[in-house]
Design a protein around this motif. Sequence first.
Motif, mmCIF file in Angstrom:
data_model
loop_
_atom_site.group_PDB
_atom_site.id
_atom_site.type_symbol
_atom_site.label_atom_id
_atom_site.label_comp_id
_atom_site.label_asym_id
_atom_site.label_seq_id
_atom_site.Cartn_x
_atom_site.Cartn_y
_atom_site.Cartn_z
ATOM 1 N N PRO A 1 95.676 65.772 -3.039
ATOM 2 C CA PRO A 1 94.191 66.465 -3.454
ATOM 3 C C PRO A 1 93.127 65.586 -3.034
ATOM 4 O O PRO A 1 92.340 65.728 -2.299
ATOM 5 C CB PRO A 1 93.652 65.421 -4.222
ATOM 6 N N THR A 2 93.345 65.287 -1.338
ATOM 7 C CA THR A 2 92.218 64.881 -0.581
ATOM 8 C C THR A 2 91.163 65.543 0.001
ATOM 9 O O THR A 2 92.197 66.894 0.195
ATOM 10 C CB THR A 2 93.416 63.946 0.670
ATOM 11 N N SER A 3 90.324 65.540 0.099
ATOM 12 C CA SER A 3 89.247 66.159 0.856
ATOM 13 C C SER A 3 89.655 66.270 2.070
ATOM 14 O O SER A 3 89.335 65.202 3.088
ATOM 15 C CB SER A 3 87.964 66.492 0.430
ATOM 16 N N PHE A 4 89.466 67.113 2.734
ATOM 17 C CA PHE A 4 89.639 66.999 4.310
ATOM 18 C C PHE A 4 88.777 66.776 5.008
ATOM 19 O O PHE A 4 88.388 66.588 6.047
ATOM 20 C CB PHE A 4 90.044 68.858 5.063
ATOM 21 N N ASP A 5 87.211 67.192 4.287
ATOM 22 C CA ASP A 5 85.942 66.570 4.568
ATOM 23 C C ASP A 5 85.648 65.959 5.156
ATOM 24 O O ASP A 5 85.647 65.341 5.878
ATOM 25 C CB ASP A 5 84.927 67.891 3.087
ATOM 26 N N VAL A 6 85.811 65.054 3.747
ATOM 27 C CA VAL A 6 86.051 63.401 3.888
ATOM 28 C C VAL A 6 86.789 62.961 4.742
ATOM 29 O O VAL A 6 86.629 62.099 5.068
ATOM 30 C CB VAL A 6 85.801 63.118 2.035
ATOM 31 N N ALA A 7 88.047 63.479 4.889
ATOM 32 C CA ALA A 7 89.543 62.587 5.672
ATOM 33 C C ALA A 7 88.631 63.008 7.267
ATOM 34 O O ALA A 7 88.969 62.230 7.915
ATOM 35 C CB ALA A 7 90.725 63.279 5.567
ATOM 36 N N ALA A 8 88.101 63.593 7.183
ATOM 37 C CA ALA A 8 87.258 63.906 8.622
ATOM 38 C C ALA A 8 86.575 62.691 9.184
ATOM 39 O O ALA A 8 86.437 62.926 10.236
ATOM 40 C CB ALA A 8 86.689 65.225 8.904
ATOM 41 N N LEU A 9 86.234 61.958 8.059
ATOM 42 C CA LEU A 9 85.316 60.662 8.797
ATOM 43 C C LEU A 9 86.427 60.198 8.382
ATOM 44 O O LEU A 9 85.311 58.969 9.109
ATOM 45 C CB LEU A 9 84.228 60.821 7.411
ATOM 46 N N ILE A 10 87.304 59.467 8.541
ATOM 47 C CA ILE A 10 88.288 59.139 8.892
ATOM 48 C C ILE A 10 87.987 58.304 10.111
ATOM 49 O O ILE A 10 87.716 57.273 10.405
ATOM 50 C CB ILE A 10 90.306 58.546 8.834
ATOM 51 N N GLU A 11 88.503 58.942 11.668
ATOM 52 C CA GLU A 11 88.030 58.408 12.701
ATOM 53 C C GLU A 11 86.964 57.742 12.826
ATOM 54 O O GLU A 11 86.786 56.619 13.162
ATOM 55 C CB GLU A 11 89.219 59.650 14.273
ATOM 56 N N PRO A 12 86.046 58.631 12.606
ATOM 57 C CA PRO A 12 84.639 57.406 12.830
ATOM 58 C C PRO A 12 84.544 56.371 12.658
ATOM 59 O O PRO A 12 84.045 55.744 12.838
ATOM 60 C CB PRO A 12 83.668 58.719 12.894
ATOM 61 N N MET A 13 84.606 56.638 11.036
ATOM 62 C CA MET A 13 84.020 55.428 10.013
ATOM 63 C C MET A 13 85.425 54.229 10.712
ATOM 64 O O MET A 13 85.134 53.286 10.762
ATOM 65 C CB MET A 13 84.693 55.584 8.509
ATOM 66 N N SER A 14 86.816 54.196 10.895
ATOM 67 C CA SER A 14 87.067 53.591 11.367
ATOM 68 C C SER A 14 86.553 52.405 12.891
ATOM 69 O O SER A 14 86.417 51.541 12.651
ATOM 70 C CB SER A 14 88.666 53.580 12.051
ATOM 71 N N THR A 15 86.086 53.642 13.398
ATOM 72 C CA THR A 15 85.179 52.421 14.586
ATOM 73 C C THR A 15 84.121 51.912 13.945
ATOM 74 O O THR A 15 84.147 50.276 14.585
ATOM 75 C CB THR A 15 84.576 53.644 15.819
ATOM 76 N N VAL A 16 84.070 52.216 13.002
ATOM 77 C CA VAL A 16 82.494 51.251 12.164
ATOM 78 C C VAL A 16 83.256 49.719 11.507
ATOM 79 O O VAL A 16 82.610 49.055 11.646
ATOM 80 C CB VAL A 16 81.867 51.837 11.708
#
Length: 367
Positions: A160-175
């Motif tokens: 059920p994961t939102s692809f919209d939110v999942a696309a934030l994983i890469e930039p957020m991992s840098t933070v």
Amino acid sequence: MIRDARGSKAALPPNPETTMRAAVYRGGRELLIERIPIPTINPDEILLRVVRCGVCPTDLKKLGSDPPVSPRVFGHELAGVVAQTGTEVVDWQVGDRLVVLHHAPCGTCHYCRHGSSAQCPEYRKTGLTAGFEPAGGGFAEYVRVGAHVLNHASVRLSDPTSFDVAALIEPMSTVVKAISRLRIAADSVVIVIGQGPTGLMFTGLLSLQGVRVRTVEPNRGRRETSQTFGASEAFPSVDDLVSAAQRAGDAGSRGADAVVVTASSATAIAQACQLVRAGGQALLFGSTHPGSSVPIEPSMICAREIDIIGSYGTDVRLLDETASVLFASLRPWSRLISHVLPLESINYALELARNPESGALKVLVAP
Ligand SMILES: [Zn+2]
Ligand SMILES: [Zn+2]
């Protein structure tokens, strides 16, 4: 969130199954929608159908670079679905949903063994391509995922994961990686300069750790959003923040335990060194342009013991933690996404991401 449909798919001939649509960089400041071959994969690779890909400030920097690096298909903040697996791939099946990073360190070289995995020579090689020189490839319908990033830098997404939110994983991992470099405790005070998508991620993540976050952001909309992400105070300028701190007395004028600069600005870096307390840290994030310089007073480092540090890229060991924080939804992360646009609107997407006054935050492309 705006879901727009500018541009027309009818401009291109129907897909004969061997080609795909891609936004190709061939110099200048714009991308061209072209049909290019769907990448062919090796036995240990997968073909990923890109569902979402975010526009990153580094994509904007590469456009108009001199000399131009072209042709390229950019885009590295992507989430998608396995479309095809190589004959040797056993862990992934067609239909699986995942996020995969464009870089992964080797884990064995001198840099990796000494805690500097973002400086690993292997990390500099991009493991995702839609064709041409590997450059991410997320601004295309399909990308070829190299075995190294697939095996060492991917996150499996539940259904059920939102692809919209999942696309934030890469930039957020840098933070998340950058924050791991800070010496902070629950009663720390951290100033975050700049409240674009990256700055808001800092604000949300730091405040979740109990840190008192003060933000500086001239754009009113972004400044107000920072308070919904946990900022205790938000100021339009550093001068306003300093005046408020002086009014607050001793504790306020001591300076912040850490100052994070998310704007690539020499002025902001100089201000950060003034705002940090003795023994504190100034963290530079996104100041990746070579050639710029900022005067540094050595006594600030030797006598006042201020550490000026930076953070680049991510640490693959923090990927699962990042996904957990994101999907726990303790901050309104989906509000970071202001637009989801079709691939044909890629140049409009880039323009929005370039211009904070447009009201845009993270702009996603849906190829
Ligand atoms: Zn990026
Ligand atoms: Zn290495």
